[in-house]
Design an enzyme around this catalytic site. Sequence first.
Site, short mmCIF file in Angstrom:
data_model
loop_
_atom_site.label_atom_id
_atom_site.label_comp_id
_atom_site.label_asym_id
_atom_site.label_seq_id
_atom_site.Cartn_x
_atom_site.Cartn_y
_atom_site.Cartn_z
CB SER A 269 3.65 14.51 3.63
OG SER A 269 2.49 14.22 2.92
CG HIS A 410 0.14 18.33 1.99
ND1 HIS A 410 -0.17 17.65 3.12
CD2 HIS A 410 1.12 17.61 1.38
CE1 HIS A 410 0.56 16.55 3.20
NE2 HIS A 410 1.36 16.52 2.15
#
Length: 429
Positions: A269, A410
């Site tokens: 990320s 995610h």
Amino acid sequence: MAQLASGVSVAGLALLTSLTCVPAGIAQEANYDESRVPKFVLPDLLQTESGQPVTTPEHWVGQRRAEVVRLFEQHVFGRLPTGDVMLRTQLRSSVPDALQGLAHRREVTVYLTPDDAGPKMELLIYTPRDVKGKVPAFLGLNFNGNQAVEADPRLHMTESWVRNNKELGIENNRATEATRGSEADRWDLERIIKAGYGLVTIYYGDIDPDFDDGFQNGIHAILRKTAAEREGDEGGSISAWAWGLSRALDVLQTDSEIDASRVAVFGHSRLGKTSLWAGATDERFAMVISNNSGCGGAALSKRAFGETVGRINRVFPHWFCVNHRKYNENEQALPLDHHMLIALAAPRPVYVASAVEDEWADPRGEFLGLYHAGPVYSLFGLKPLPSDVMPELNQPIMTDVGYHIRSGKHDVTDYDWEQFLKFADKHLR
Ligand code: GCU
């Protein structure tokens, strides 16, 4: 006192669980419709600023590569801190039989200034206990503090600023007991160690606290030469975190258990944006891995799919340089795109990982970022991605570059680590 590659010296060696959420009121406006992706032209990687074609690896290495680094310094991340540091290390702990006897675990404090009261970062180092000689390793920043990586009460709890988090009982930006092991499922330690690799991690907040205070805190502010007004290309937090990764590599170069010439820089990320930038600015990293890095990472900005330049700059103004804001709702004016960031890893192996439910990060844009880095790999006689057709779900492609899109959200999962290890076995062994 050893003099290290980067010009610094070393004396001696001895959950955020909600981080990934989409900011309220922002996701609704984002475009998730492929047919509404604007038409765009990607800048040519293999053409110099003066218009000359780049046809040899020497031309790339000797000229074009530096031009591309400068573009990212000027328009995206800003320059890395350049002030001198004196790295000193101190062994805080050494546990010979961590992880049920699988690993030697060390905690090493790295002082970044001669003054003990100055900034310091804590390295958490795992190496396989049974392997003789130096091992290849993964180096990556973590989100919650080293104590979050493994639920062992003996691990030092970070004293740095942490994000408040109700679930983990964090108030006043200080880590709590509840954070112990809270990030463990993102670090598949057992698999990494059993495969014969080391793992080194650092809490990213040790290097620069992740909040916007006008660039007053963190290592980049400390190393700023003058207190004068910031320039448009002064580095933001991502540059500061990348700098910290390089200082960790300085330290690993003097380590007796890790082979510093075989260190893969890894990140997820915002920290996957950081690993790409660290790999670009420090060619000592032998491999670069970026997981779900999205906008500002592997994804092409000009697609403006999911998170966009304008949104990321408004919500996280401290991550990038001030110049990057010129491209808010104006991506097509960018004189670069992120395929060029990925290409800066060449000729070293690079891996980009996506997750199908992570639309905010634009999985297709991440894939295309890697695909369009291909010409630089080909220039070196290496194999890039074979085509611009995305692979099926959970069907990794591994040539001299690697890519997968897995099912799920995610995150960093054991599946991701399984692939990174396969790729590392292919290239770091
Ligand atoms: C937010 C941000 C992303 C970032 C992510 C993270 O979702 O918009 O750009 O990658 O946080 O770092 O967890």
